[in-house]
Design an enzyme around this catalytic site. Structure first.
Site, PDB file in Angstrom:
ATOM      1  CB  SER A  67      65.690   0.307 -25.159  1.00 41.77           C
ATOM      2  OG  SER A  67      66.699   0.897 -24.383  1.00 41.77           O
TER       3      SER A  67
ATOM      4  NE  ARG B 186      54.043  -4.082 -26.742  1.00 42.01           N
ATOM      5  CZ  ARG B 186      53.191  -3.766 -25.781  1.00 42.01           C
ATOM      6  NH1 ARG B 186      52.437  -4.687 -25.231  1.00 42.01           N
ATOM      7  NH2 ARG B 186      53.081  -2.521 -25.362  1.00 42.01           N
TER       8      ARG B 186
ATOM      9  CG  ASP C 162      65.842   3.773 -24.899  1.00 44.32           C
ATOM     10  OD1 ASP C 162      64.737   3.671 -24.327  1.00 44.32           O
ATOM     11  OD2 ASP C 162      65.977   3.678 -26.123  1.00 44.32           O
TER      12      ASP C 162
END
Ligand code: GLC
Length: 498
Positions: A178, A193, A231
């Site tokens: 996630s 990132r 997620d």
């Protein structure tokens, strides 16, 4: 001697432990420590109310800017809100079946699951959870994946021992990772990132599926990664599996994000792939990045700016930093520290504990808001037990009101994000269901109601057509369903050629 009473109660700590306490409560303000008066606290509160309150008009402006960002992200690569095409094509049928492993590397925990999809929207799940330490989040990336592989191996071995998994089987694995990853296919994802305080070196810019696969091979783990999901995407799919009216999924936890289903023809940046316009693909918005770097649209206070500047990723995740569970406690703590510095709070007391960054857990805000006692015993407990600080009733009422301001702003900003997707997709008239999950949504009292109130403020009466509900477990079940959908595509010969 001040008038006093004895109070008692219990607190559930963020770790799950229950703590009973007995405290000496002060019912008047004239005690032996120099406390702020009721009047003074009320004056301060007014100042913070002005800073943290979002008017309906301001919310509508945010929604408009948000919608533009969503469109820009769909049009071009490498935009602030990345709008990531996930290669999850369309909704599940509800009849996906089979046994799947799921590994979920979230913001706070690592979870490994064994999911049995039974069809007809039914499933069974067993799982183990491991808390990630702050050190692990900063260690070399490959080491982090090695840890995931180790935990998965131990989990599989325990199920082989009890006969649940047959020795020698190699189960398909859905990997829920996630963090924003640019995907070229369902089993590929280059980390754009880190977010949520992670900083593991040698991972940004790398394919995390490849890295995890390497760790699984190194340790001979009998599992094959077939799908990488976020997620939110998992939550979208899992919620739709059991509730087909679901159109959007959101996570309000350590981080904050949303996913929804988009027409391929409305994702200009993937036109070159030649996928028919009418196919649908789930989009992982990564909306936590909204307004990053530019800071043109969101009402940031100086506390938000401090959080941003002292974070490991200054400028980034601007929307998330105003909303998610990782930051709300810190916002409140910074306000308290400001009032300590101004000599308003805790004069004559040792405040070093509350001066430690991130020492004020967001769970405390939930507890403070839900304290049912007149004396606010829960708040006494939090301050005395965790920070060795004594409080008066006036101060406790002030802290509770502050928590409410911070929590309410987070929920109303969340409503702006949902409204942007609803408005972009034209879901308002017909209405839609929004599957939502995460500690903030599930545990923060009134969070869902405040989102609904926000939607009403933005859209008027029609805002009531948009309803959030507690979603199915996206990172476990959703991930397994995505793996099953991928298997079906493979069998139908529609993979890897999209
Ligand atoms: C962060 C992550 C995002 C995730 C969200 C909720 O925003 O970047 O991928 O969905 O947290 O966990």
């Amino acid at each position: 001697m001040p008038a006093s009473r004895r109070g008692s109660g219990s607190i559930t700590l963020p770790t799950g432990q229950t703590l009973a306490f007995h405290s000496h409560t002060r019912s008047s303000e004239d005690d032996d420590l120099p406390h702020a008066t009721k009047k003074k606290m009320a004056d301060h509160l007014r100042k913070y109310e002005a800073l943290f309150t979002l008017t309906p008009q301001r919310m509508r402006m945010i929604v408009e800017a948000f919608k533009e960002s969503l469109e820009t992200g769909l049009a071009k690569n490498e935009q602030i809100v990345p709008m990531i095409p996930t290669y999850v094509f369309g909704w599940p049928s509800g009849n996906e079946t089979g046994d799947y492993l799921a590994v979920d590397l979230g913001g706070t925990n690592l979870r490994v699951c064994l999911v049995t999809l039974q069809g007809g929207g039914k499933f069974e799940i067993t799982q183990s959870k491991y808390r990630l330490s702050e050190e692990q989040k900063q260690e070399d990336g490959q080491k982090l994946f090695d840890f995931c592989a180790e935990c998965l191996k131990a989990f599989i071995d325990s199920y082989i021992d009890d006969g649940t998994i047959k020795a020698g089987t190699r189960l398909p694995l859905g990997f829920t990772f996630s963090y924003p990853c640019a995907q070229k296919s369902i089993d590929h994802g280059q980390l754009i990132r880190w977010t949520k305080g992670f900083g593991a070196p040698n991972t940004e810019g790398h394919d995390v599926v490849e890295m995890f696969r390497r760790s699984l091979e190194k340790q001979n783990v009998p599992a094959e990664i077939v799908a990488l999901t976020c997620d939110t995407t998992g939550t979208l799919i899992a919620s739709h599996y059991v509730n087909p009216k679901t159109r959007i999924a959101c996570i309000f936890g350590t981080g904050c994000n949303a996913a929804y289903m988009e027409r391929v023809g409305d994702i200009p940046k993937i036109k070159h792939l030649g996928i028919p316009d009418d196919e649908e693909m789930a989009i992982n918005c990564e909306w936590g990045a909204f307004d990053s770097f530019e800071h043109e649209n969101l009402p940031r206070t100086k506390y938000d700016q401090i959080i941003d500047e002292t974070s490991n990723k200054p400028g980034e995740q601007a929307f998330e930093k105003l909303i998610s569970g990782r930051y709300l406690g810190e916002i409140l703590r910074l306000i308290i520290c400001e009032l300590i510095d101004e000599g308003v709070l805790f004069l004559g007391q040792n405040t070093y504990k509350i001066e430690i960054p991130y020492s004020f857990d967001t769970a405390f805000l939930s507890l403070m808001e839900s304290d049912p006692t007149d004396e606010l015993l829960m708040i006494i407990g939090i301050f005395s037990h965790f920070f060795a600080l004594e409080t008066t009733l006036a101060e406790r009422q002030f802290f509770r009101a502050l928590a409410k301001l911070v929590g309410r702003r987070a929920a109303r900003l969340s409503a702006c994000g949902i409204a942007a997707i609803v408005s972009k997709k034209g879901y308002l008239e017909e209405g839609c269901m929004v599957g939502a999950d995460g500690s903030l949504y599930n545990k923060y009292p009134g969070f869902a109601e405040r989102i609904h109130e926000g939607l009403h403020d933005i859209f008027g009466e029609k805002g009531r057509n948009v309803v959030t509900y507690h979603a199915e477990d996206g990172s476990g079940i959703g991930s397994a369903i995505v793996a099953a959908m991928t298997k079906q595509r493979k069998l139908a010969g529609r993979y890897p050629d999209l």
